[in-house]
Design an enzyme around this catalytic site. Structure first.
Site, PDB file in Angstrom:
ATOM      1  N   TYR A  62       0.827  -1.207   0.000  1.00 33.77           N
ATOM      2  CA  TYR A  62       0.000   0.000   0.000  1.00 33.77           C
ATOM      3  C   TYR A  62       0.864   1.262   0.000  1.00 33.77           C
ATOM      4  O   TYR A  62       1.802   1.399   0.785  1.00 33.77           O
ATOM      5  CB  TYR A  62      -0.925   0.031   1.229  1.00 33.77           C
ATOM      6  N   GLY A  69      -5.928   5.499  -0.189  1.00 31.07           N
ATOM      7  CA  GLY A  69      -7.292   5.525   0.308  1.00 31.07           C
ATOM      8  C   GLY A  69      -8.162   4.531  -0.422  1.00 31.07           C
ATOM      9  O   GLY A  69      -7.830   3.347  -0.548  1.00 31.07           O
TER      10      GLY A  69
END
Length: 506
Positions: A62, A69
């Site tokens: 990530y 998000g």
């Protein structure tokens, strides 16, 4: 406040574990520079190596090779990971409103550098070093004060800092607002080109709320001590009963902060011939005087709690994802500002209470039915209004504080298409806390001016304790007693600013 011309400066090491509010303040003021210890540089490099290994191994991480998000399910091609980081800064630099003062920006930069120096963020050493160099050389990004919801980090304000590192945005240098690249150039610095994870590492943290919070806490300490001193002056002006401050009495309700306040005030009032004991003039005082240890002490309890939380936070890694020493890179929630949001709301209430009770003591000083003194402390009442409307100003300020003291942390608005569905609003709380603290300094300044005037009318200067007499001289250098009505607005503000700067215990 920042002084870039100081030479032979103290060096504050940012090791991620030992930073405190005093060190931050010295660097903020320009009386110290910062450095990264060699041990931390090694940790930063090891953390960076783990990021690069994940990329080389083709793993999906990530914020490294994914969107952000709600867009975290979109993988980014290897050749685009640098562009991803730059796009992040550009997209997130959406702050609005007046810029934070330079002192706040410096505080934010110090705290962010300290968090990155822990070695859990995967940033490159040269990128961290540029942030350190900007602090030391006085390159201050222009950071709008509004736009953070206090979760997923203080994204907007920190982006306005980070984007200067790549030569974009705006920054103040030697009193001039410049484009980011030009500000760096004039300071002898060069922009960096961000690589994987670095943009996210620079902006995913709580350093806006904590940066404001640290400065607010330092000012709150000075305001709290000034509140204790103002209470001493009022007690001498009104022949206050010190029996309620007896140590044996307070020991039966053993909150230590109650005795700390009472002991400090007993020391400051030592030798006063204006202070009375129970039954000499009256049996007991009104609550705003008799309960000073309990009310001021409770605010000091809150202060101590906030100090503990801020000390932990300023030495925490508040990034996401976290690059662990085990080699794992785990996405968690350390960016969420709730611990500081609640603390700032607590500080708001504590500082507001110093002002609330101060305004009630001011009312006792100016009200002839309560004090027995000349109405509104005027030399020629009727012809003159004296300090009547100074009390109005105090009343206005404490009423404003009550609105600001409503907890920001109880609000939450979902963001990022409900991926980020609970946020802290901690940066709002921090800004409100500092505003309340400044308002409270003004209220306490008004009490001091009224107590000074009462002592002047009573011709009691020679009956004061030595400590209060010495402090009264400082008050009167700023605002002499009124011999007739005059405009004192500027003097009230000057005394409030003196309170925010003066360390009574140092």
């Amino acid at each position: 406040m920042y002084n870039s011309g100081v030479v032979d400066l103290e060096l504050v090491e940012l090791d991620g574990y030992t930073l405190d509010r005093y060190k931050v303040q010295r660097v903020v003021n320009g009386n110290a520079k910062v450095s990264i210890p060699e041990e931390n540089r090694l940790r930063v490099q090891e953390s960076r190596n783990r990021i690069e290994k994940q990329i080389n191994d083709g793993k999906v991480v990530y914020g490294v090779n994914t969107g952000f998000g709600k867009l975290s399910n979109i993988e980014i091609e290897k050749e685009d990971v640098s562009k991803l980081q730059l796009n992040l800064l550009r997209a997130d630099a959406v702050g609005v409103g007046e810029p934070f003062p330079i002192e706040v920006v410096r505080s934010m930069m110090i705290l962010r550098a300290n968090a990155l120096a822990k070695g859990f963020s995967g940033i490159r050493e040269e990128t961290l070093q540029l942030l350190v160099d900007m602090i030391n050389k006085g390159v201050h990004p222009v950071v709008p004060c509004k736009g953070s919801v206090g979760a997923s980090g203080d994204l907007a304000p920190l982006s306005h800092i980070a984007i200067v590192l790549v030569g974009e945005g705006k920054a103040e240098y030697n009193g001039e607002i410049l484009q980011g690249k030009e500000a760096l150039k004039r300071a002898g610095l060069k922009p960096v080109s961000l690589e994987a994870k670095e943009g996210l590492a620079l902006i995913n943290g709580t350093q806006a709320m904590s940066g404001v919070g640290v400065l607010a806490l330092n000012e709150a300490e000075r305001v709290g001590l000034a509140a204790d001193m103002a209470a001493c002056l009022t007690m001498e002006a009104l022949n206050g009963v010190i029996s309620a401050f007896d140590s044996e009495l307070l020991a039966v309700r053993p909150h230590p902060e109650l005795e700390f306040v009472a002991s400090r005030m007993r020391n400051w009032l030592e030798g006063s011939r204006r202070i009375t004991r129970q039954g000499e003039v009256r049996i007991q005082d009104a609550y705003s005087i008799r309960c000073i240890p309990q009310v001021h002490g409770a605010s000091w309890q809150a202060f101590n709690y906030v100090e503990e939380r801020l000390k932990v936070e300023m030495n925490s890694a508040t990034d996401n994802p976290i690059v662990l020493e085990s080699g794992e890179i785990i996405s968690g929630g350390h960016f969420h500002g709730q611990p500081i949001a609640l603390s700032m709301d607590f500080l708001k209430v504590a500082a507001a209470e110093w002002a609330n009770i101060s305004e009630r003591r001011t009312e006792r000083l100016v009200n002839p039915q309560l004090s027995g003194l000349s109405p509104f402390l005027a030399v020629n009442p009727g012809l003159e209004c004296g300090l009547m409307v100074a009390q109005y100003a105090a009343a206005s300020l404490v009423s404003e504080n009550k609105v600001l003291a409503h907890p920001a942390s109880v609000d939450s608005i979902p963001t990022s298409a409900n991926q980020e569905d609970h946020v802290s609003m901690g940066t709002i709380g921090s800004r409100q806390a500092r505003e309340i603290i400044h308002n409270s300094a003004r209220v306490i300044a008004i009490e001091m001016i009224c107590a000074s005037q009462a002592i002047y009318l009573e011709k009691a200067e020679n009956q004061l304790a030595q400590a209060t007499r010495d402090y009264l001289e400082k008050v009167r250098l700023i605002c002499p007693p009124l011999e007739s009505d005059r405009v004192i607005s500027d003097q009230m503000e000057e005394l409030a600013q003196f309170i925010l700067r003066e360390d009574l215990l140092r």
